[in-house]
Design a protein around this motif. Sequence first.
Motif, PDB file in Angstrom:
ATOM      1  N   LEU A   1       0.759  -1.375  -0.003  1.00 40.88           N
ATOM      2  CA  LEU A   1      -0.006  -0.201   0.026  1.00 40.88           C
ATOM      3  C   LEU A   1       0.736   1.068  -0.008  1.00 40.88           C
ATOM      4  O   LEU A   1       0.159   2.155  -0.090  1.00 40.88           O
ATOM      5  N   SER A   2       2.307   1.228   0.112  1.00 43.50           N
ATOM      6  CA  SER A   2       3.149   2.461   0.161  1.00 43.50           C
ATOM      7  C   SER A   2       3.534   2.869  -1.148  1.00 43.50           C
ATOM      8  O   SER A   2       4.243   4.018  -1.238  1.00 43.50           O
TER       9      SER A   2
ATOM     10  N   PHE B   1      -0.264  -5.527   4.854  1.00 42.87           N
ATOM     11  CA  PHE B   1      -1.017  -4.258   5.007  1.00 42.87           C
ATOM     12  C   PHE B   1      -0.840  -3.424   6.047  1.00 42.87           C
ATOM     13  O   PHE B   1      -0.768  -2.277   5.898  1.00 42.87           O
TER      14      PHE B   1
ATOM     15  N   THR C   1       3.080  -1.751   5.398  1.00 42.50           N
ATOM     16  CA  THR C   1       2.906  -1.143   4.225  1.00 42.50           C
ATOM     17  C   THR C   1       1.966   0.361   4.446  1.00 42.50           C
ATOM     18  O   THR C   1       2.148   1.201   3.819  1.00 42.50           O
ATOM     19  N   LEU C   2       1.016  -0.018   5.188  1.00 39.47           N
ATOM     20  CA  LEU C   2       0.037   1.315   5.503  1.00 39.47           C
ATOM     21  C   LEU C   2       0.725   2.256   6.412  1.00 39.47           C
ATOM     22  O   LEU C   2       0.773   3.284   6.083  1.00 39.47           O
TER      23      LEU C   2
ATOM     24  N   MET D   1       3.407   4.014   4.112  1.00 36.43           N
ATOM     25  CA  MET D   1       2.441   5.037   3.129  1.00 36.43           C
ATOM     26  C   MET D   1       2.496   6.340   4.008  1.00 36.43           C
ATOM     27  O   MET D   1       2.760   7.309   3.520  1.00 36.43           O
ATOM     28  N   SER D   2       1.958   6.122   5.494  1.00 40.98           N
ATOM     29  CA  SER D   2       2.144   7.293   6.165  1.00 40.98           C
ATOM     30  C   SER D   2       3.298   8.100   6.196  1.00 40.98           C
ATOM     31  O   SER D   2       3.740   9.261   6.304  1.00 40.98           O
TER      32      SER D   2
END
Length: 329
Positions: free
Chosen positions: A77-78, A130, A133-134, A137-138
């Motif tokens: 997700l990143s 997730f 990678t979440l 992402m932040s």
Amino acid sequence: MAPKERTKPRAGFAAQLLHSRETGIVGALLIMVILLSIFAPDFASKGNLLNDARNLSFIGIVVLGQAMVMITGGIDLSVGSVWGLAAVASAAMMQAGMGVVPACALTLVICGVVGLFNGFCVTKLRMLPFVPTLATMSIARALALVITRGKAIDGFRPDGDAFFALGGGDIFDLPVPFIIFVVLAIIVAIVLKRTVYGRQLYAIGGNERAATLTGLNVDRLKMSVYVSSSVLAGLAGIIEVSYLSSAISNQGLGKELSVIAAAVIGGTALSGGEGTVIGVFVGTVILEVLRNGLVLLGTDAYWQGVFVGSVIVLAVFIDQLRKGVWRRR
């Protein structure tokens, strides 16, 4: 005398073609192109098609890495935030006086470290993909904001610098980013289909426990695909900076959804073990053709996400029909 065993006849070419995952999405793409050519004549113009080729290349490069992650049963997700971080980091380093090659190389190393962190959390800390990678992402998006302080970075190279040809140049009328995408797609296709490494990735996605029992170093292999995903996202960010001649902190914002959508439309299974580069390529083209077609048809921009989401659901449903999921229930 024992009766001869009946051998199952090999499926003919037509039958194989009918059951091929790629056949359906290629057919869908052809239908879209024909309809758009009829209802939006500007779609088939040379300028528009070349513009589409350039635009889809940025996402396409990232989809190649995402597909490798998804084949192993993971998800990244990143990629959108890493894309943005690479864009502003490379521009900032060049603005500070660093050369193009060192700045781009160091940017890709930074992206690789992000991917290594994701892979470490997934493999060694046993987190669901997730979660780390979440988090990255932040983190990556926040770092991009720290670098830019909310301002655009431009003027980092003199006008006419060769760096800008990386994203804005053309070779034989074809956009350079599209050529890079095609070359990378060919390389990834060879890796996945013609090497032991590629077959090992499919084995992990098909049955990770069985892959471990056969002696595969599952952790190392999974870490490698997360690193590849982040590096390719970083490459897309650098190429986009070359095209735009500037960098802002929200570059790549929300692109992870488009990347995952293109992979899913192309037939890459979210459960792992399935996916081809041809499918990824066509899925990326479909996504861009859909976006461009909606613009040319005058569709409200706020509705575009609805259409893209509907196409994703339809693609997954068709793939389930192809695999006979409903017949087994």
